[in-house]
Motif scaffolding. Structure first.
Motif, short mmCIF file in Angstrom:
data_model
loop_
_atom_site.label_atom_id
_atom_site.label_comp_id
_atom_site.label_asym_id
_atom_site.label_seq_id
_atom_site.Cartn_x
_atom_site.Cartn_y
_atom_site.Cartn_z
N ALA A 266 -32.57 -42.23 30.46
CA ALA A 266 -32.96 -41.55 29.22
C ALA A 266 -34.09 -42.32 28.56
O ALA A 266 -34.16 -43.55 28.66
CB ALA A 266 -31.77 -41.43 28.26
N ASP A 267 -34.96 -41.58 27.89
CA ASP A 267 -36.10 -42.17 27.18
C ASP A 267 -36.25 -41.41 25.88
O ASP A 267 -36.70 -40.27 25.86
CB ASP A 267 -37.37 -42.06 28.04
N TRP A 268 -35.81 -42.06 24.78
CA TRP A 268 -35.83 -41.41 23.48
C TRP A 268 -36.91 -42.03 22.60
O TRP A 268 -36.77 -43.17 22.14
CB TRP A 268 -34.46 -41.53 22.81
N GLN B 275 -28.78 -50.41 27.97
CA GLN B 275 -29.56 -49.93 26.83
C GLN B 275 -30.65 -50.95 26.52
O GLN B 275 -30.37 -52.13 26.30
CB GLN B 275 -28.66 -49.74 25.61
N GLN C 137 -27.69 -32.76 24.15
CA GLN C 137 -27.28 -33.40 25.38
C GLN C 137 -28.26 -34.49 25.83
O GLN C 137 -28.09 -35.07 26.91
CB GLN C 137 -27.12 -32.37 26.51
N ASN C 138 -29.26 -34.74 25.04
CA ASN C 138 -30.24 -35.77 25.40
C ASN C 138 -30.78 -36.40 24.12
O ASN C 138 -31.90 -36.12 23.70
CB ASN C 138 -31.36 -35.18 26.24
N GLY D 153 -24.62 -41.83 21.72
CA GLY D 153 -25.65 -41.14 22.49
C GLY D 153 -25.09 -40.11 23.44
O GLY D 153 -23.90 -40.15 23.81
N SER D 154 -25.94 -39.17 23.87
CA SER D 154 -25.61 -38.18 24.90
C SER D 154 -26.76 -38.15 25.90
O SER D 154 -27.94 -38.14 25.50
CB SER D 154 -25.42 -36.79 24.28
N TRP D 155 -26.43 -38.12 27.19
CA TRP D 155 -27.47 -38.13 28.21
C TRP D 155 -26.97 -37.45 29.46
O TRP D 155 -25.77 -37.17 29.61
CB TRP D 155 -27.94 -39.56 28.49
N THR E 187 -26.58 -37.82 33.47
CA THR E 187 -26.59 -38.84 34.53
C THR E 187 -27.54 -38.41 35.65
O THR E 187 -27.90 -37.22 35.76
CB THR E 187 -25.19 -39.04 35.12
N SER F 136 -21.47 -38.68 27.13
CA SER F 136 -21.81 -39.31 25.85
C SER F 136 -21.09 -40.64 25.77
O SER F 136 -20.06 -40.85 26.43
CB SER F 136 -21.41 -38.42 24.67
#
Length: 446
Positions: free
Chosen positions: A31-33, A57, A110-111, A195-197, A199, A206
């Motif tokens: 993930a990239d937020w 993280q 979801q992201n 968080g939510s991501w 896989t 989450s």
């Protein structure tokens, strides 16, 4: 992003929180937020060098070269700029503090992630703060937020979880529940980030990213308090009794707030199997244990057939370093994540409460090794008195307590000492004599 992952593969193994020392990471981006307000990014990266893979993280920021603290420098970015660990960056820490004290959302359902404020009206966090990374942290990164001059709000400590797993981290889940129930033996909960991501296998999950709680300024942990008392030959019985009462209070409250289950054959087999696996590892790494192997197995066998209490949620890694001595609340218990070497799915299950009792008894035993290299008689007597007072305080609060002859307590103490023998052999060989001496007492030969 490929260049940054290459830089992280060099930088991460040098960090104390990186869990697989001595091997080159195999990183992929999960993930990239983007964090527009902080001009930074919050990354989740998966390391497949071990199985199961570990998700880390890593908050990062691009900053001008020369403006970054040396330990935070990850590597070059654009001309005149570098990638940096954002936990030491003012803009990122300000955003993190806002998420846990006010709330907020980043990304999508979801992201992305959401900040959840949990503080009660009585526990008012400061408005203007200065952040400092806590030195000495190992598996996570903790930041202390102290109020600026003129702000009367309370200081806050926020733990940024470096290893991220699906589900609510037990540190967040258990401590928040205990604090919400009015327990004085845990810090007040201030807020969390969840968080939510997706896989790499395409599964939406989450999990906990950060947790903030009340910070007790200028206090010492129970390890330092006990060490000083033992070195000065001060009577510790009253304080050990109170500590036992706090641990029992924790178990009583957890049993009331979370489901308990009667252990079946599979539950017993899982615990005993973990003891045996740990012993097998120890015998391969600590050859001094070989003479005790059969006797250790006998202790485990007796415990396996003994009466077991209901399984419940527990602390999971309780020792004197996980407890603070505070003027207002007395003993305060911290860090409910559980034993770092145990898989997260094990740490989330109901367990045997005596695991925590055994952990504390082993921690008292370490005092004798730290104070007197020869395990002197005076310090040994101090340890025994503290252990007995601890058990008495536990008994009178819980209404039930293992004693020196409880086979389940003996097995958990022994398993903990075996774990310690592995740990010390790998990390502090000069200390391995402490658990080895304990194993000799707990599983005597002849």
């Amino acid at each position: 992003m490929g260049d940054l992952l290459d830089l992280l593969a060099v930088w991460m193994p040098r960090q104390r929180w990186y869990g697989t020392k001595g091997r080159d990471p195999q990183l992929t981006l999960v993930a990239d937020w983007p964090l527009d307000d902080a001009d930074a990014q919050l990354l989740l990266v998966r390391d497949d060098v071990v199985q199961p893979a570990i998700v880390y993280q890593v908050p990062v920021a691009v900053r001008d070269e020369g403006s970054v603290l040396p330990g935070s420098l990850i590597g070059p970015a654009a001309e005149g700029q570098v990638w940096a660990d954002a936990t030491t960056d003012d803009a990122f820490t300000a955003a993190l503090y806002s998420w846990v004290t006010v709330g907020g959302e980043v990304g999508e359902a979801q992201n992305g992630f959401i900040g959840i404020a949990l503080a009660s009206p009585e526990q008012r966090p400061a408005t203007k703060v200065t952040a400092r990374v806590l030195s000495g942290e190992q598996s996570n990164t903790s930041l202390i937020f102290r109020p600026d001059e003129g702000d009367e709000g309370a200081p806050v400590i926020c733990k940024l979880f470096r290893q991220v797993n699906p589900g609510i981290n037990p540190d967040v889940e258990l401590q928040s529940a205990l604090a919400a129930g009015g327990a004085a033996f845990v810090p007040a909960a201030i807020g969390e980030v969840r968080g939510s991501w997706i896989t790499p296998e395409g599964v939406p999950v989450s999990g906990s990213l950060a947790f903030a709680q009340e910070f007790f300024e200028g206090v010492e942990d129970a390890w330092r308090v006990a060490l000083d008392a033992a070195a000065a030959a001060d009577d510790f019985a009253a304080r050990a009794y109170a500590l036992g009462a706090s641990v029992a209070g924790m178990h009583v409250a957890l049993a009331e707030q979370f489901p308990t289950v009667e252990p079946d054959a599979a539950d017993r087999a899982a615990v005993v199997g973990a003891w045996e696996r740990r012993l097998a590892i120890a015998l391969s790494e600590v050859p001094q244990l070989e003479p005790y192997a059969d006797r250790i197995r006998e202790v485990y066998a007796v415990a396996a057939e003994a009466a077991w209490p209901k399984l419940q949620r527990v602390h999971g890694d309780l020792h004197l370093g996980q407890v603070l001595h505070t003027p207002r609340n007395g003993w305060v218990l911290l860090d409910f994540e559980g034993e770092p070497l145990r898989p997260i799915h094990e740490r989330l299950k109901p367990d045997v409460a005596v695991r925590d009792v055994a952990g504390m008894l082993r921690s008292f035993d370490y005092v004798s090794g730290a104070v007197a290299d020869d395990d002197g008689a005076a310090v040994r007597a101090w340890v025994i008195a503290a252990q007995q007072a601890f058990l008495q305080g536990y008994a009178e609060t819980a209404g039930r307590a293992p004693d020196d002859h409880d086979p389940l307590l003996a097995a958990f103490e022994l398993d903990k000492a075996v774990y310690e023998a592995i740990y010390e052999t790998r990390n502090r060989p000069d200390w391995v004599g402490i658990p080895l001496a304990a194993i000799g007492r707990l599983a005597p030969l002849g």
